[in-house]
Design a protein around this motif. Sequence first.
Motif, PDB file in Angstrom:
ATOM      1  N   LEU A  87       0.784  -1.300   0.067  1.00 59.91           N
ATOM      2  CA  LEU A  87      -0.074  -0.046  -0.073  1.00 59.91           C
ATOM      3  C   LEU A  87       0.859   1.229   0.069  1.00 59.91           C
ATOM      4  CD1 LEU A  87      -2.359  -1.310   2.901  1.00 59.91           C
ATOM      5  CD2 LEU A  87      -2.722  -1.143   0.531  1.00 59.91           C
ATOM      6  N   ASP A  88       0.509   2.195  -0.900  1.00 63.53           N
ATOM      7  CA  ASP A  88       0.960   3.736  -0.988  1.00 63.53           C
ATOM      8  C   ASP A  88       0.703   4.231   0.353  1.00 63.53           C
ATOM      9  OD1 ASP A  88       2.157   6.057  -1.440  1.00 63.53           O
ATOM     10  OD2 ASP A  88       0.628   6.694  -2.793  1.00 63.53           O
ATOM     11  N   TYR A  89       1.094   5.493   0.753  1.00 58.64           N
ATOM     12  CA  TYR A  89       0.231   6.217   1.925  1.00 58.64           C
ATOM     13  C   TYR A  89      -0.328   7.225   1.290  1.00 58.64           C
ATOM     14  CZ  TYR A  89      -1.046   8.426   6.208  1.00 58.64           C
ATOM     15  OH  TYR A  89      -1.527   8.825   7.212  1.00 58.64           O
ATOM     16  N   ASP A  90       0.157   8.492   1.014  1.00 56.15           N
ATOM     17  CA  ASP A  90      -0.670   9.586   0.619  1.00 56.15           C
ATOM     18  C   ASP A  90      -1.457   9.383  -0.581  1.00 56.15           C
ATOM     19  OD1 ASP A  90       0.393  12.113   2.467  1.00 56.15           O
ATOM     20  OD2 ASP A  90       2.152  10.786   1.915  1.00 56.15           O
ATOM     21  N   GLY A  91      -2.661   9.815  -0.450  1.00 54.54           N
ATOM     22  CA  GLY A  91      -3.792   9.885  -1.545  1.00 54.54           C
ATOM     23  C   GLY A  91      -4.378   8.181  -1.768  1.00 54.54           C
ATOM     24  N   THR A  92      -3.512   7.449  -1.005  1.00 52.74           N
ATOM     25  CA  THR A  92      -4.223   6.030  -0.954  1.00 52.74           C
ATOM     26  C   THR A  92      -4.969   5.549   0.449  1.00 52.74           C
ATOM     27  OG1 THR A  92      -2.580   5.427  -2.698  1.00 52.74           O
ATOM     28  CG2 THR A  92      -3.364   3.506  -1.336  1.00 52.74           C
ATOM     29  N   LEU A  93      -4.008   5.633   1.495  1.00 54.18           N
ATOM     30  CA  LEU A  93      -4.651   5.467   2.748  1.00 54.18           C
ATOM     31  C   LEU A  93      -5.060   6.806   3.096  1.00 54.18           C
ATOM     32  CD1 LEU A  93      -1.931   3.103   4.229  1.00 54.18           C
ATOM     33  CD2 LEU A  93      -4.197   2.414   2.981  1.00 54.18           C
ATOM     34  N   SER A  94      -4.576   7.925   2.983  1.00 53.68           N
ATOM     35  CA  SER A  94      -5.061   9.037   3.316  1.00 53.68           C
ATOM     36  C   SER A  94      -5.255  10.114   2.243  1.00 53.68           C
ATOM     37  CB  SER A  94      -4.019   9.839   4.465  1.00 53.68           C
ATOM     38  OG  SER A  94      -2.944  10.342   3.604  1.00 53.68           O
ATOM     39  N   PRO A  95      -6.028  11.149   2.486  1.00 52.96           N
ATOM     40  CA  PRO A  95      -6.172  12.039   1.267  1.00 52.96           C
ATOM     41  C   PRO A  95      -5.072  13.147   1.128  1.00 52.96           C
ATOM     42  CG  PRO A  95      -7.558  12.825   3.453  1.00 52.96           C
ATOM     43  CD  PRO A  95      -6.940  11.565   3.502  1.00 52.96           C
ATOM     44  N   MET A 129      -9.965   3.512   8.181  1.00 55.18           N
ATOM     45  CA  MET A 129      -8.845   3.157   7.307  1.00 55.18           C
ATOM     46  C   MET A 129      -7.894   2.325   8.192  1.00 55.18           C
ATOM     47  SD  MET A 129      -7.886   3.120   4.124  1.00 55.18           S
ATOM     48  CE  MET A 129      -8.358   4.316   3.228  1.00 55.18           C
ATOM     49  N   ARG A 130      -7.416   3.053   9.337  1.00 53.34           N
ATOM     50  CA  ARG A 130      -6.423   1.943  10.303  1.00 53.34           C
ATOM     51  C   ARG A 130      -6.904   0.862  10.576  1.00 53.34           C
ATOM     52  NH1 ARG A 130      -5.540   5.769  13.464  1.00 53.34           N
ATOM     53  NH2 ARG A 130      -3.536   6.599  12.409  1.00 53.34           N
ATOM     54  N   ALA A 131      -8.335   0.778  11.101  1.00 52.03           N
ATOM     55  CA  ALA A 131      -8.900  -0.674  11.348  1.00 52.03           C
ATOM     56  C   ALA A 131      -8.788  -1.551  10.162  1.00 52.03           C
ATOM     57  CB  ALA A 131     -10.175  -0.218  11.894  1.00 52.03           C
ATOM     58  N   SER A 162     -11.816   6.657   0.077  1.00 54.73           N
ATOM     59  CA  SER A 162     -12.730   5.857   0.376  1.00 54.73           C
ATOM     60  C   SER A 162     -13.071   4.584  -0.258  1.00 54.73           C
ATOM     61  CB  SER A 162     -13.964   6.853   0.474  1.00 54.73           C
ATOM     62  OG  SER A 162     -14.550   7.244  -1.126  1.00 54.73           O
ATOM     63  N   GLU A 163     -12.858   4.452  -1.531  1.00 51.58           N
ATOM     64  CA  GLU A 163     -13.039   3.251  -2.166  1.00 51.58           C
ATOM     65  C   GLU A 163     -11.987   2.164  -1.966  1.00 51.58           C
ATOM     66  OE1 GLU A 163     -15.627   4.142  -6.229  1.00 51.58           O
ATOM     67  OE2 GLU A 163     -13.558   3.143  -6.444  1.00 51.58           O
ATOM     68  N   VAL A 164     -10.799   3.038  -1.551  1.00 52.43           N
ATOM     69  CA  VAL A 164      -9.616   1.880  -1.051  1.00 52.43           C
ATOM     70  C   VAL A 164     -10.173   1.215   0.324  1.00 52.43           C
ATOM     71  CG1 VAL A 164      -7.084   1.950   0.035  1.00 52.43           C
ATOM     72  CG2 VAL A 164      -7.919   3.233  -1.997  1.00 52.43           C
ATOM     73  N   LEU A 165     -10.671   2.050   1.148  1.00 56.72           N
ATOM     74  CA  LEU A 165     -11.217   1.748   2.339  1.00 56.72           C
ATOM     75  C   LEU A 165     -12.151   0.364   2.155  1.00 56.72           C
ATOM     76  CD1 LEU A 165     -11.814   1.819   5.560  1.00 56.72           C
ATOM     77  CD2 LEU A 165     -13.436   3.490   5.067  1.00 56.72           C
ATOM     78  N   THR A 166     -13.276   0.740   1.224  1.00 62.32           N
ATOM     79  CA  THR A 166     -14.362  -0.391   0.813  1.00 62.32           C
ATOM     80  C   THR A 166     -13.404  -1.704   0.509  1.00 62.32           C
ATOM     81  OG1 THR A 166     -15.848   1.155   0.392  1.00 62.32           O
ATOM     82  CG2 THR A 166     -16.294  -1.035  -0.536  1.00 62.32           C
ATOM     83  N   PHE A 167     -12.599  -1.505  -0.455  1.00 65.16           N
ATOM     84  CA  PHE A 167     -11.792  -2.629  -0.948  1.00 65.16           C
ATOM     85  C   PHE A 167     -11.129  -3.462   0.153  1.00 65.16           C
ATOM     86  CE2 PHE A 167      -8.414  -4.740  -2.836  1.00 65.16           C
ATOM     87  CZ  PHE A 167      -8.963  -5.539  -3.925  1.00 65.16           C
ATOM     88  N   LEU A 168     -10.252  -2.670   1.102  1.00 67.28           N
ATOM     89  CA  LEU A 168      -9.587  -3.398   1.808  1.00 67.28           C
ATOM     90  C   LEU A 168     -10.605  -4.049   3.020  1.00 67.28           C
ATOM     91  CD1 LEU A 168      -7.005  -0.759   2.815  1.00 67.28           C
ATOM     92  CD2 LEU A 168      -6.667  -2.693   1.463  1.00 67.28           C
ATOM     93  N   LEU A 169     -11.802  -3.501   3.487  1.00 66.25           N
ATOM     94  CA  LEU A 169     -12.526  -4.273   4.296  1.00 66.25           C
ATOM     95  C   LEU A 169     -12.961  -5.324   3.418  1.00 66.25           C
ATOM     96  CD1 LEU A 169     -14.466  -1.187   5.692  1.00 66.25           C
ATOM     97  CD2 LEU A 169     -13.144  -2.708   7.007  1.00 66.25           C
ATOM     98  N   ARG A 170     -13.350  -5.378   2.226  1.00 69.58           N
ATOM     99  CA  ARG A 170     -13.812  -6.507   1.749  1.00 69.58           C
ATOM    100  C   ARG A 170     -13.016  -7.684   1.313  1.00 69.58           C
ATOM    101  NH1 ARG A 170     -17.202  -5.931  -4.233  1.00 69.58           N
ATOM    102  NH2 ARG A 170     -18.080  -8.144  -4.190  1.00 69.58           N
ATOM    103  N   LEU A 171     -11.841  -7.217   1.025  1.00 69.04           N
ATOM    104  CA  LEU A 171     -10.841  -8.242   1.275  1.00 69.04           C
ATOM    105  C   LEU A 171     -10.552  -8.832   2.307  1.00 69.04           C
ATOM    106  CD1 LEU A 171      -8.452  -9.338  -0.649  1.00 69.04           C
ATOM    107  CD2 LEU A 171      -6.926  -7.454   0.180  1.00 69.04           C
TER     108      LEU A 171
END
Length: 376
Positions: free
Chosen positions: A97-105, A119-121, A341-350
């Motif tokens: 995972l990248d950080y800026d723009g991926t895990l954070s805005p 996102m951290r969770a 926000s879509e990254v968050l949804t994808f990670l939770l789904r994974l």
Amino acid sequence: MTNFAKLNQEMGFQRSSSDKQKVQPIGTKVVKNDENSGDLSLASIASNLHDISTIVNTPIPSSDLAYSSWVVEHPSALGSFDRMMKVAKGKRIVVFLDYDGTLSPIVDDPDRAFMSSEMRAAVREVAKYFPTAVISGRSRDKVKGFVQLSNVYYAGSHGMDIMVPPKPLKPCDSKNHTTASALDKKGSDVLFQPAKRFLPAIQEISILLEEIARKIEGARVEDNRFCISVHYRKVREEDYGILEEKVKSVVENYPEFHLTRGKKVLEIRPSIEWNKGHALEYLLDTLGFSNSGDVLPLYIGDDRTDEDAFKVIQARGQGFPIIVSSIPKDTKAAYSLHDPSEVLTFLLRLARWRKASSSSRSLAQIWGTGNSHKTN
């Protein structure tokens, strides 16, 4: 895209929540055709058709059309999730995972690029089931301070500062570089720093850039340990050219360094053959996955520097390179996500997918044991 969604709604349809994206009626504006309704249902249909005509005839912004066309070439990782997991079945996913723009805005102040607690969770949950690493252009200590998770690996300075579990380095690790690898103070992890010999020069360059930044309003220098970032998001447009020329003049005096560009940032890095793609390969190797044919690297990132990792996955012929972007851009990624926000949804789904898969396997083993016991 928005107009198409409105069109479906006005027609009385919505996407189901299932992964197959079935179309089903939502029931609004529809009058039941009973004894008392008569022609009311026809009136309702006529009203709908009038509204539909209005929507269809509303011009769709060219930017929406361009993005829709781009998504055809780089389909949504959310919409493609089931297909991706069918490929992953029976294989091992390693998450990067990248950080800026991926895990954070992306934010104006780089020191305030905080990730949300949600996102951290999500990252914590993913790391329970898959080896997970964050590869950032930030210094390793800084990105670790942002993420605040102990169950992930960290690579800072675009992969030039990596901390991993202790493991003897292989000869290929130092093939093209003077490397520095040593146990940290606690003796529990190994630091891999292929650009360590450049630190004195980096400190000199940083001082010069700080002097330049002080004279240009909005400019800011960030020390990322093995690379230096000059942020200009708050610089006036008429001052940017001056800032760029002054930064270039500094870099020209240090032939072992080069200038790269990111999102509203100029970066000065050592000119060594090392990038996020190499970092991905190094982590796979160090974690014991480099020679495994059943490993699928999954990399999510939003910037140019992430393209090097996408290229590595593309060359491997298996894996999931995913770009985060709300606009069309040239990329080697196979899939896309619109924003964090879509990254968050994808990670939770994974994480849910792996958890469900593990539960299913456990249940199958239980039933298998029970059935074999009955047949004996």
